[in-house]
Design a protein around this motif. Structure first.
Motif, PDB file in Angstrom:
ATOM      1  N   ARG A 139      79.883  63.574  63.836  1.00 35.51           N
ATOM      2  CA  ARG A 139      79.637  62.865  65.093  1.00 35.51           C
ATOM      3  C   ARG A 139      78.226  63.145  65.609  1.00 35.51           C
ATOM      4  O   ARG A 139      77.736  64.268  65.520  1.00 35.51           O
ATOM      5  CB  ARG A 139      80.669  63.263  66.156  1.00 35.51           C
ATOM      6  CG  ARG A 139      82.110  62.913  65.830  1.00 35.51           C
ATOM      7  CD  ARG A 139      82.341  61.452  65.469  1.00 35.51           C
ATOM      8  NE  ARG A 139      81.924  60.453  66.429  1.00 35.51           N
ATOM      9  CZ  ARG A 139      82.706  59.914  67.358  1.00 35.51           C
ATOM     10  NH1 ARG A 139      83.966  60.300  67.463  1.00 35.51           N
ATOM     11  NH2 ARG A 139      82.251  58.973  68.168  1.00 35.51           N
ATOM     12  N   GLY A 140      77.595  62.116  66.116  1.00 34.70           N
ATOM     13  CA  GLY A 140      76.216  62.259  66.595  1.00 34.70           C
ATOM     14  C   GLY A 140      75.190  62.278  65.469  1.00 34.70           C
ATOM     15  O   GLY A 140      74.017  62.566  65.687  1.00 34.70           O
ATOM     16  N   GLY A 141      75.633  61.936  64.256  1.00 34.70           N
ATOM     17  CA  GLY A 141      74.794  62.098  63.066  1.00 34.70           C
ATOM     18  C   GLY A 141      73.590  61.177  62.969  1.00 34.70           C
ATOM     19  O   GLY A 141      72.694  61.412  62.150  1.00 34.70           O
ATOM     20  N   SER A 142      73.516  60.143  63.806  1.00 34.12           N
ATOM     21  CA  SER A 142      72.338  59.268  63.738  1.00 34.12           C
ATOM     22  C   SER A 142      71.074  60.028  64.122  1.00 34.12           C
ATOM     23  O   SER A 142      69.979  59.695  63.664  1.00 34.12           O
ATOM     24  CB  SER A 142      72.505  58.065  64.665  1.00 34.12           C
ATOM     25  OG  SER A 142      73.626  57.330  64.288  1.00 34.12           O
ATOM     26  N   ASP A 143      71.223  61.045  64.975  1.00 39.64           N
ATOM     27  CA  ASP A 143      70.053  61.871  65.318  1.00 39.64           C
ATOM     28  C   ASP A 143      69.477  62.491  64.045  1.00 39.64           C
ATOM     29  O   ASP A 143      68.262  62.545  63.849  1.00 39.64           O
ATOM     30  CB  ASP A 143      70.452  63.016  66.273  1.00 39.64           C
ATOM     31  CG  ASP A 143      70.941  62.514  67.626  1.00 39.64           C
ATOM     32  OD1 ASP A 143      70.487  61.447  68.050  1.00 39.64           O
ATOM     33  OD2 ASP A 143      71.776  63.202  68.246  1.00 39.64           O
ATOM     34  N   GLU A 150      77.864  51.354  62.039  1.00 38.03           N
ATOM     35  CA  GLU A 150      76.399  51.321  62.017  1.00 38.03           C
ATOM     36  C   GLU A 150      75.897  50.109  61.222  1.00 38.03           C
ATOM     37  O   GLU A 150      74.858  49.531  61.543  1.00 38.03           O
ATOM     38  CB  GLU A 150      75.852  52.626  61.409  1.00 38.03           C
ATOM     39  CG  GLU A 150      75.555  53.741  62.416  1.00 38.03           C
ATOM     40  CD  GLU A 150      76.772  54.378  63.065  1.00 38.03           C
ATOM     41  OE1 GLU A 150      77.894  54.105  62.602  1.00 38.03           O
ATOM     42  OE2 GLU A 150      76.634  55.138  64.043  1.00 38.03           O
ATOM     43  N   THR A 202      82.676  53.747  67.084  1.00 42.25           N
ATOM     44  CA  THR A 202      83.134  54.794  66.163  1.00 42.25           C
ATOM     45  C   THR A 202      84.495  55.329  66.610  1.00 42.25           C
ATOM     46  O   THR A 202      85.400  55.512  65.792  1.00 42.25           O
ATOM     47  CB  THR A 202      82.082  55.922  66.075  1.00 42.25           C
ATOM     48  OG1 THR A 202      80.823  55.322  65.758  1.00 42.25           O
ATOM     49  CG2 THR A 202      82.434  56.938  65.008  1.00 42.25           C
ATOM     50  N   SER A 234      72.544  53.724  66.025  1.00 44.11           N
ATOM     51  CA  SER A 234      73.951  54.153  66.001  1.00 44.11           C
ATOM     52  C   SER A 234      74.826  52.908  66.062  1.00 44.11           C
ATOM     53  O   SER A 234      74.339  51.806  66.308  1.00 44.11           O
ATOM     54  CB  SER A 234      74.269  54.963  67.258  1.00 44.11           C
ATOM     55  OG  SER A 234      73.643  56.191  67.236  1.00 44.11           O
ATOM     56  N   ALA A 235      76.120  53.113  65.922  1.00 48.03           N
ATOM     57  CA  ALA A 235      77.079  52.031  66.147  1.00 48.03           C
ATOM     58  C   ALA A 235      77.098  51.710  67.634  1.00 48.03           C
ATOM     59  O   ALA A 235      76.743  52.545  68.469  1.00 48.03           O
ATOM     60  CB  ALA A 235      78.464  52.477  65.693  1.00 48.03           C
ATOM     61  N   PHE A 257      73.755  57.892  60.683  1.00 51.06           N
ATOM     62  CA  PHE A 257      75.065  58.524  60.528  1.00 51.06           C
ATOM     63  C   PHE A 257      75.679  58.388  59.134  1.00 51.06           C
ATOM     64  O   PHE A 257      76.742  58.919  58.872  1.00 51.06           O
ATOM     65  CB  PHE A 257      75.979  57.918  61.614  1.00 51.06           C
ATOM     66  CG  PHE A 257      77.426  58.286  61.647  1.00 51.06           C
ATOM     67  CD1 PHE A 257      77.841  59.616  61.785  1.00 51.06           C
ATOM     68  CD2 PHE A 257      78.408  57.293  61.595  1.00 51.06           C
ATOM     69  CE1 PHE A 257      79.190  59.934  61.872  1.00 51.06           C
ATOM     70  CE2 PHE A 257      79.759  57.604  61.685  1.00 51.06           C
ATOM     71  CZ  PHE A 257      80.147  58.919  61.821  1.00 51.06           C
TER      72      PHE A 257
HETATM   73  N1  ASP Z   1      78.290  56.478  65.653  1.00 50.23           N
HETATM   74  C1  ASP Z   1      78.388  57.887  65.367  1.00 50.23           C
HETATM   75  C2  ASP Z   1      79.137  58.613  66.478  1.00 50.23           C
HETATM   76  O1  ASP Z   1      79.593  57.990  67.410  1.00 50.23           O
HETATM   77  C3  ASP Z   1      77.056  58.504  65.099  1.00 50.23           C
HETATM   78  C4  ASP Z   1      76.093  58.529  66.275  1.00 50.23           C
HETATM   79  O2  ASP Z   1      76.283  57.813  67.252  1.00 50.23           O
HETATM   80  O3  ASP Z   1      75.098  59.244  66.186  1.00 50.23           O
HETATM   81  O4  ASP Z   1      79.322  59.800  66.400  1.00 50.23           O
END
Ligand code: ASP
Ligand code: ADP
Ligand code: MG
Length: 409
Positions: free
Chosen positions: A150-154, A74, A47, A41-42, A136
């Motif tokens: 958001r949270g897309g790295s998962d 990222e 972000t 992730s970043a 992400f």
């Molecule tokens: N950097 C993105 C976020 O803060 C993606 C992630 O962290 O999964 O939502």
């Protein structure tokens, strides 16, 4: 080749010192005989900072440009991660979404992954490199940069694991998936194994430890996920098919979501077609409605309440006020200070009395219920936001801590 996808979240790569700890996790996996593919992730806060910067440049930034900007978070993290691994003596190469490529649809800011290129990754692994992939982000068939929400790295990590037929390790700032958010309920405990379906409900109902889409993806392709702490060696939580979960508990976890707004349309004429008119207009505007309550009719009038995501609340208000005027409703009341509290468990399918107990606990704590919704494996209650943490703790005590006492006595 035993491939392992290792994802590191924002707090895990918050600074170069922490990033080195992540790199050491990767080296441990190599020493155990795995060929890791890293997803990062970043760096923490990056972000959010980029979104804020975009808002300063434009109150409603074009989504294409927002994606172009957010993807840099990222990109920066993976380049630094690869540099760190190289410094520690392990050859590594960073890759942006378009370089893999991770091909998505063209829905900017919440794109869906359609295809994952694996030949480049496999070639890098064969040549002895650790690929470090930017989470992400993706690219459309036309070469446009997209992001996955958001949270897309998962989701990036799970998609890569599906493509490479590998297990997926989600390294984060808590040691697994807990019975409630450990930051809200200090007595929350780690769940050793949880089914996709339960995890999907928990994620949808507010447990942000995994992005919802990543769990959908894992269930669809049968990817086994290990959620664990970046900073401790202990075993975390395995997210697996239901058959592999032995204990079918009525309540596996408790969540809280303060991301919704409630609208009440007061004194709506009670005649066929009115609900259709309101909800069709919201649907046409691509607004997802969650809980809906219609009160018993009095003198030909009724009140109708529903909730939508806070992100959509301003648009929903505009639409509903227009319709309320047209159909002759008395007024529209907006309430942003609500929270949805939910209990989730696959054992609920065959248990009875669970809803009654939940309502009783809330009542005993003086918490009024504004709306209820249920599915086969969850019960949600909408309550006043100021009681949210109290309610989660009380439910946790009753449904989870009680149970543990019974088992260990
Ligand atoms: N950097 C993105 C976020 O803060 C993606 C992630 O962290 O999964 O939502
Ligand atoms: P990352 O940056 O690693 O992606 P996130 O912040 O997205 O991490 O997710 C981890 C956070 O999820 C934890 O810090 C925790 O506060 C929160 N969380 C909410 N509910 C739960 C739960 N049931 N179990 C574990 N963590 C939870
Ligand atoms: Mg996350």
């Amino acid at each position: 080749m035993k491939i392992l996808v290792q994802k590191f979240g924002g707090t895990s790569v918050a600074d170069l010192k922490k990033m080195e700890l992540c790199a050491r996790r990767v080296i441990e996996a190599i020493e155990k005989g795995y060929r890791p593919v890293v997803v990062s992730s970043a760096m923490a806060g990056e972000t959010d900072a980029l979104i804020e910067l975009a808002r300063q440049a434009h109150p409603r930034p074009p989504e294409r440009e927002l994606d172009a900007l957010l993807a840099t978070g990222e990109q920066k993290a993976v380049a630094l991660f690869a540099m760190t691994l190289n410094r520690l003596g392990y050859p590594a190469v960073s890759l942006c979404g378009w370089q893999v490529p991770i091909v998505t649809d063209a829905v900017h800011t919440k794109a869906r992954i359609k295809k994952v290129g694996k030949s480049k990754l496999l070639k890098l692994l064969e040549d002895g490199y650790v690929p470090v992939v930017a989470g992400f982000q993706g690219v459309t068939e036309d070469g446009e940069v997209t992001t996955l929400g958001r949270g897309g790295s998962d989701t990036t990590a799970v998609a890569l694991a599906a493509a490479l037929k590998a297990d997926c390790e989600i390294n984060t700032d808590v040691p697994g998936v807990f019975t409630a958010d450990p930051r809200v309920v200090p007595t929350a405990r780690k769940i050793p194994r949880i089914s996709y379906e339960e995890m999907l409900e928990l994620a949808s109902l507010g447990a942000k430890v995994m992005q919802i889409r990543s769990v959908e993806f894992a269930a669809k392709y049968g990817v086994r996920i290990h959620v664990r702490s970046t900073f401790s060696p202990e075993e975390g939580t395995w997210i697996v098919p239901e058959e592999e979960v032995m204990e079918k508990l009525a309540v596996r976890g408790i969540t809280m979501d303060t991301g919704e707004t409630r609208f009440t349309v007061v004194k709506v004429p009670d005649r066929p077609g009115i609900a259709a008119e309101i909800f069709k207009a919201l649907g046409d505007a691509h607004i997802v409605v969650d809980m809906i309550v219609q009160n018993v009719s009095h003198d030909g009038f009724t009140d109708m309440s529903f909730t939508v995501s806070k992100n959509d609340a301003d648009r929903a208000e505009e639409i509903v006020r227009k319709i309320a005027q047209k159909i002759g409703a008395k007024e529209v009341v907006r309430d942003d200070r609500v929270a949805k509290i939910s209990i989730v468990g696959i054992g609920m399918r065959s248990a009875y009395g669970v809803a009654g107990r939940m309502f009783d606990i809330l009542a005993r704590n003086g918490v009024n219920i504004k709306a209820i919704s249920t599915s086969e494996i969850k019960i949600s209650c909408l309550i006043d936001e100021k009681y949210a943490e109290l309610a989660v703790r009380a439910l946790h005590e009753e449904f989870i801590e009680e149970l543990e006492e019974l088992q260990t006595d």
